[in-house]
Enzyme design. Structure first.
Site, PDB file in Angstrom:
ATOM      1  N   SER A   1      -6.060   2.001 -12.410  1.00 44.37           N
ATOM      2  CA  SER A   1      -4.641   2.122 -12.091  1.00 44.37           C
ATOM      3  C   SER A   1      -3.960   0.787 -12.339  1.00 44.37           C
ATOM      4  O   SER A   1      -4.613  -0.228 -12.572  1.00 44.37           O
ATOM      5  CB  SER A   1      -4.451   2.555 -10.631  1.00 44.37           C
ATOM      6  OG  SER A   1      -5.121   1.681  -9.748  1.00 44.37           O
ATOM      7  N   CYS A   2      -2.635   0.823 -12.307  1.00 44.37           N
ATOM      8  CA  CYS A   2      -1.814  -0.360 -12.542  1.00 44.37           C
ATOM      9  C   CYS A   2      -1.572  -1.065 -11.205  1.00 44.37           C
ATOM     10  O   CYS A   2      -1.499  -0.408 -10.169  1.00 44.37           O
ATOM     11  CB  CYS A   2      -0.490   0.077 -13.166  1.00 44.37           C
ATOM     12  SG  CYS A   2       0.391  -1.169 -14.098  1.00 44.37           S
ATOM     13  N   ASP A   3      -1.452  -2.396 -11.224  1.00 43.10           N
ATOM     14  CA  ASP A   3      -1.408  -3.124  -9.954  1.00 43.10           C
ATOM     15  C   ASP A   3      -0.422  -4.277  -9.967  1.00 43.10           C
ATOM     16  O   ASP A   3      -0.299  -4.993 -10.965  1.00 43.10           O
ATOM     17  CB  ASP A   3      -2.791  -3.694  -9.632  1.00 43.10           C
ATOM     18  CG  ASP A   3      -3.833  -2.608  -9.453  1.00 43.10           C
ATOM     19  OD1 ASP A   3      -4.005  -2.142  -8.324  1.00 43.10           O
ATOM     20  OD2 ASP A   3      -4.452  -2.220 -10.457  1.00 43.10           O
TER      21      ASP A   3
ATOM     22  N   SER B   1       0.067  -0.046  -6.147  1.00 38.01           N
ATOM     23  CA  SER B   1      -0.538   0.555  -7.318  1.00 38.01           C
ATOM     24  C   SER B   1       0.207   1.854  -7.603  1.00 38.01           C
ATOM     25  O   SER B   1       1.368   2.005  -7.217  1.00 38.01           O
ATOM     26  CB  SER B   1      -2.033   0.777  -7.066  1.00 38.01           C
ATOM     27  OG  SER B   1      -2.696   1.165  -8.243  1.00 38.01           O
TER      28      SER B   1
END
Length: 417
Positions: free
Chosen positions: A7-9, A188
């Protein structure tokens, strides 16, 4: 072995989470694998009253004065995944899906809102008000990747200045915000604000009640009320980011530095640094925001994918700041597929010079010579960090480091060659 949560953080550490009296911001931008991310500098500017601004898809009224900004942005869009302005504000965004449907029509992208908040916000709170005001006026939506296949989402944001951080989460034009004044926080691809709400859209609760998502009597919990009943896999995997004991940022609570933040962004076993599948980490950013307003803020960018195989190059706003052309992508307007209808029916080569050189270097990663190049680059990064630490201690004047970003890009290019 359990699958890592891909995932993006976004991350932030405020004292006492930081080792020094600094706010540390960090973000990995996880985007389609072949997407090029450029690092672009835009100086402060004055604009004529009544003028219009072309964002990625729509036009909106321009303001009379905009701040200088440095952005890490997908080369095809107007907006940015992350960036900073000359007022000491940093913003990053994340994709989320909610119970409200995502508009497929043209509107402001979440990335457009990141750039608008930076160009118009004097501090984190005013940038938040810029974003929420534009969200309520123009909405959010539109195609979020450079591909004819539909992919749209709502957005969450992390907005940071020298003193405070704000988490802003949205569902269509509705929004909620949480103020963070100390310690560490990461977001996230999921809604994280529950009952600790610092500000919200005036119709947030009434609309939730009208939809039958909240009874109006129990305590209002935004993430529970607005999270989708059947969330995408990316949102489900992102939940693992917040389990006690597995959150890398929490493990460093009290000792966070720029170096620590870089190590977190480079961590592949956790999934924070993505390097497999259709999406990967296409750009990374770390910022040091000293509490002392007399000291400059320092912003580090990779401008290339996979921070474990890139170096963070420091940028400092100064009177002589100029764009670094080797990290700027070619321009194709008006023949760009993003502007032609129907959009994204073809592809153009958006690779900038550093991206091309980095691609060649990565193809030799496993060779002895290739690994030696990365060792030299890491030494360069360490030297930059030492010089910046000396500057923040008052041992070096900040104006002597104004060309560091250009110098680092130039050196990196020479080493790749």
């Amino acid at each position: 072995m359990a699958e890592a949560p891909m995932s993006c953080d976004c991350f932030v550490s405020l004292p006492p989470g930081s080792r020094e009296d600094q706010v540390i911001f960090g973000k990995n931008s996880d985007r389609p694998r072949d997407e090029v991310q450029e690092v672009a500098y835009y100086p402060a500017a004055s604009h004529l009253p009544g003028s219009m601004l072309q964002c990625t898809y729509i036009q909106i009224p321009q303001v009379e004065q905009t701040h200088a900004v440095v952005l890490s942005k997908p080369a095809w869009m107007w907006g940015a995944e992350m960036g900073a302005n000359d007022q000491g504000v940093c913003i990053g965004n994340e994709a989320v899906w909610t119970r409200r449907s995502v508009s497929p029509g043209d509107a402001l992208l979440g990335m457009d809102l990141v750039r608008l908040g930076l160009e118009r916000g004097d501090n984190a709170w005013s940038a938040l008000r810029v974003i929420t005001g534009l969200l309520e006026q123009h909405g959010q939506g539109g195609q979020c990747i450079e591909d004819p296949k539909q992919f749209s989402y709502h957005n969450t944001f992390l907005l940071v200045d020298r003193n405070v951080a704000w988490v802003l989460e949205t569902a269509g034009t509705l929004w909620v915000a949480q103020k963070i004044t100390e310690g560490v926080k990461n977001i996230s691809n999921q809604l994280t604000i529950s009952t600790e709400i610092s500000a919200e859209h005036p119709q947030l609760r009434s609309e939730a009640r009208a939809e039958g998502w909240w009874d109006g009597e129990t305590e209002f919990n935004f993430s529970q009320v607005f999270s989708p009943q059947n969330p995408p896999a990316r949102m489900e995997m992102a939940k693992k980011r917040y389990k006690e004991g597995t959150n890398l940022l929490q493990q460093h609570d009290g000792s966070v530095t720029a170096e620590v933040m870089m190590s977190i962004l480079r961590d592949k076993p956790s999934g924070i640094c993505m390097d497999s599948g259709g999406f990967c980490t296409t750009g990374s950013m770390v910022s040091i925001l000293p509490k002392d307003a007399n000291l400059p803020c320092i912003h580090f960018f990779t401008a290339t994918p996979d921070p474990s195989r890139s170096i963070f190059k420091p940028f400092i706003f100064s009177d002589c700041s100029t764009p670094v052309l080797r990290v700027i992508s070619p321009q194709y307007s008006p023949e760009d597929p993003v502007h032609k209808q129907p959009r994204f029916q073809s592809k153009v080569d958006r690779r900038h010079d550093l991206y091309r050189a980095h691609q060649v270097a990565r193809s030799h990663t496993e060779t002895k010579e290739g690994l030696a190049v990365y060792d030299v680059l890491r030494d360069l990064e360490s030297q930059c960090l030492k010089e910046i630490s000396a500057m923040l201690r008052g041992e070096i004047q900040g104006d002597e480091l104004g060309d560091l970003f250009f110098d680092c890009v130039d050196t990196e290019m020479k080493l790749y060659q």
